[in-house]
Design a protein around this motif. Structure first.
Motif, PDB file in Angstrom:
ATOM      1  N   UNK A 136       0.844  -1.203   0.000  1.00 25.37           N
ATOM      2  CA  UNK A 136       0.000   0.000   0.000  1.00 25.37           C
ATOM      3  C   UNK A 136       0.881   1.256   0.000  1.00 25.37           C
ATOM      4  N   UNK A 137       0.747   2.045  -1.009  1.00 23.78           N
ATOM      5  CA  UNK A 137       1.515   3.298  -1.101  1.00 23.78           C
ATOM      6  C   UNK A 137       0.714   4.440  -0.468  1.00 23.78           C
ATOM      7  N   UNK A 138       1.387   5.593  -0.341  1.00 26.78           N
ATOM      8  CA  UNK A 138       0.691   6.767   0.220  1.00 26.78           C
ATOM      9  C   UNK A 138      -0.477   7.172  -0.666  1.00 26.78           C
ATOM     10  N   UNK A 139      -0.257   7.109  -1.982  1.00 27.87           N
ATOM     11  CA  UNK A 139      -1.345   7.452  -2.915  1.00 27.87           C
ATOM     12  C   UNK A 139      -2.491   6.464  -2.775  1.00 27.87           C
ATOM     13  N   UNK A 140      -2.132   5.177  -2.647  1.00 25.73           N
ATOM     14  CA  UNK A 140      -3.154   4.141  -2.478  1.00 25.73           C
ATOM     15  C   UNK A 140      -3.928   4.365  -1.189  1.00 25.73           C
ATOM     16  N   UNK A 141      -3.211   4.734  -0.129  1.00 24.51           N
ATOM     17  CA  UNK A 141      -3.864   4.984   1.165  1.00 24.51           C
ATOM     18  C   UNK A 141      -4.818   6.171   1.066  1.00 24.51           C
ATOM     19  N   UNK A 142      -4.411   7.169   0.302  1.00 28.26           N
ATOM     20  CA  UNK A 142      -5.282   8.349   0.116  1.00 28.26           C
ATOM     21  C   UNK A 142      -6.589   7.949  -0.562  1.00 28.26           C
ATOM     22  N   UNK A 173      -4.630   2.396 -16.578  1.00 28.74           N
ATOM     23  CA  UNK A 173      -4.340   3.756 -16.131  1.00 28.74           C
ATOM     24  C   UNK A 173      -3.022   4.231 -16.731  1.00 28.74           C
ATOM     25  N   UNK A 174      -2.788   5.541 -16.757  1.00 29.07           N
ATOM     26  CA  UNK A 174      -1.477   6.024 -17.171  1.00 29.07           C
ATOM     27  C   UNK A 174      -0.397   5.453 -16.239  1.00 29.07           C
ATOM     28  N   UNK A 175       0.843   5.287 -16.744  1.00 29.82           N
ATOM     29  CA  UNK A 175       1.888   4.628 -15.942  1.00 29.82           C
ATOM     30  C   UNK A 175       2.087   5.260 -14.574  1.00 29.82           C
ATOM     31  N   UNK A 176       1.969   6.601 -14.518  1.00 28.94           N
ATOM     32  CA  UNK A 176       2.233   7.279 -13.251  1.00 28.94           C
ATOM     33  C   UNK A 176       1.230   6.831 -12.180  1.00 28.94           C
ATOM     34  N   UNK A 177      -0.023   6.618 -12.584  1.00 25.96           N
ATOM     35  CA  UNK A 177      -1.042   6.176 -11.625  1.00 25.96           C
ATOM     36  C   UNK A 177      -0.906   4.683 -11.349  1.00 25.96           C
ATOM     37  N   UNK A 178      -0.605   3.946 -12.384  1.00 24.53           N
ATOM     38  CA  UNK A 178      -0.476   2.496 -12.257  1.00 24.53           C
ATOM     39  C   UNK A 178       0.579   2.135 -11.214  1.00 24.53           C
ATOM     40  N   UNK A 179       1.703   2.839 -11.303  1.00 23.87           N
ATOM     41  CA  UNK A 179       2.798   2.544 -10.361  1.00 23.87           C
ATOM     42  C   UNK A 179       2.537   3.175  -8.998  1.00 23.87           C
ATOM     43  N   UNK A 180       2.014   4.392  -9.026  1.00 20.31           N
ATOM     44  CA  UNK A 180       1.817   5.121  -7.758  1.00 20.31           C
ATOM     45  C   UNK A 180       0.739   4.516  -6.880  1.00 20.31           C
ATOM     46  N   UNK A 181      -0.354   4.074  -7.498  1.00 18.49           N
ATOM     47  CA  UNK A 181      -1.475   3.553  -6.702  1.00 18.49           C
ATOM     48  C   UNK A 181      -1.277   2.089  -6.303  1.00 18.49           C
ATOM     49  N   UNK A 231       3.878  12.429  -7.069  1.00 20.19           N
ATOM     50  CA  UNK A 231       4.992  12.734  -6.164  1.00 20.19           C
ATOM     51  C   UNK A 231       5.811  11.488  -5.844  1.00 20.19           C
ATOM     52  N   UNK A 232       5.121  10.334  -5.777  1.00 19.32           N
ATOM     53  CA  UNK A 232       5.821   9.098  -5.447  1.00 19.32           C
ATOM     54  C   UNK A 232       6.668   8.582  -6.604  1.00 19.32           C
ATOM     55  N   UNK A 233       6.111   8.688  -7.796  1.00 20.44           N
ATOM     56  CA  UNK A 233       6.736   8.042  -8.956  1.00 20.44           C
ATOM     57  C   UNK A 233       7.842   8.897  -9.569  1.00 20.44           C
TER      58      UNK A 233
END
Lengths: 135, 162
Positions: free
Chosen positions: A4-10, B48-56, B117-119
């Protein structure tokens, strides 16, 4: 798949909040339809209706009063217009009278003195009177 | 009603809304686009776009649904549009619906910003994330407003009861 990443947690946090709100909305729908709160709200609407009715009556009363005032104002304005017109007429008449007096004075000045003292005195008095009226 | 009259009325209403300085018109525009974004990600491209795919990461499948969830807000707006004629329970349900939609928007926008921000690589500049962050803040304050309005409605009932 990562953890679970920070974005996922959000996103998950928002989903849980929205889920709770959805449950609340369903409960509100089911309980609120015939619930006591609905009755209270109806009473509030009724009391606000009564208040609006009172306000409408008050507005109608003020409007009636206002129309009476408007009629009074209208007649005052008409009287004022008539007075102004009279004043304008008098001004015009006064200008014409002044012109006539000046013309008369001119004529009297041109007349040569006569042998009759009475005629001379009358002419002088007429000129003096005309001067007095013009000032 | 003739087409000319209908078009005239449409523009009259449009200009009235624009002149009112309310947020509803712009909120509806943003939310419809957000819902379209979620729909296309889920049903059109199934990804999803790569940035969301990896970030989420694990939650990537939730994000399109969050985007489409904003439509609940628009339904809520319709339900709570007229306070004078709608029953109390419909009005409050509309307010809660608006809250749900605004929270979904907040999750979708904030999720995008956090993913970016994460990716991103250290020192790599970002542009769209700034705009989306502003939208997330707007969604947050709109959600706050929904809660306040709901509480005001409840308080009005409670005051009468007491």
């Amino acid at each position: 798949m990562e953890g679970l990443t920070a974005a996922g947690a959000t996103v998950l946090g928002a989903l849980i909040t929205a889920g709770f709100a959805l449950i609340l909305a369903i409960v509100n729908l089911i309980a609120g339809r015939k619930g006591r709160r609905s009755d209270y709200a109806d009473h509030i609407t009724e009391s606000s209706d009564r208040m609006m009715e009172r306000m409408d009556k008050e507005i109608a009363r003020v409007e009636r009063k206002c129309s009476a005032c408007e009629a009074q104002l209208q007649s005052t304005e008409e009287r004022l217009d008539a007075a102004e017109q009279r004043e304008r007429g008098l001004e015009q008449r006064s200008r014409r009278s002044d012109a006539a007096l000046r013309a008369l004075m001119g004529v009297l000045d041109l007349l040569p003195p006569t042998d009759s003292d009475m005629v001379n005195r009358t002419r002088d008095e007429a000129i003096a009177l005309a001067r007095e009226l013009l000032t | 009603m003739s087409p000319q009259v209908a078009v005239g009325r449409f523009f009259d209403r449009l200009f009235e809304v624009l002149d009112s300085e309310g947020v509803v018109f712009f909120q509806v525009l943003v939310y419809l686009h957000t819902a379209a974004m979620g729909y296309s990600a889920r049903f059109q491209y199934d990804g999803l776009p790569p940035v969301l795919d990896r970030g989420l990461a694990n939650t990537y499948s939730i994000w399109p649904w969050m985007c489409m969830g904003v439509l609940v807000c628009l339904v809520g707006k319709i339900l709570s549009a007229n306070t004078a004629t709608t029953p109390y329970w419909v009005y409050t349900t509309g307010l809660i619906g608006q809250f749900i939609g605004d929270v979904c928007a907040l999750g979708a926008f904030a999720g995008y910003v956090m993913s970016t921000l994460e990716v991103r690589q250290p020192g790599e500049p970002v542009a769209a994330a700034w705009v989306v962050a502003a939208l997330a803040e707007c969604a947050f304050f709109l959600a706050l407003r929904d809660v306040r309005r709901w509480r005001q409605a409840e308080r009005a009932v409670r005051t009468w009861k007491d």
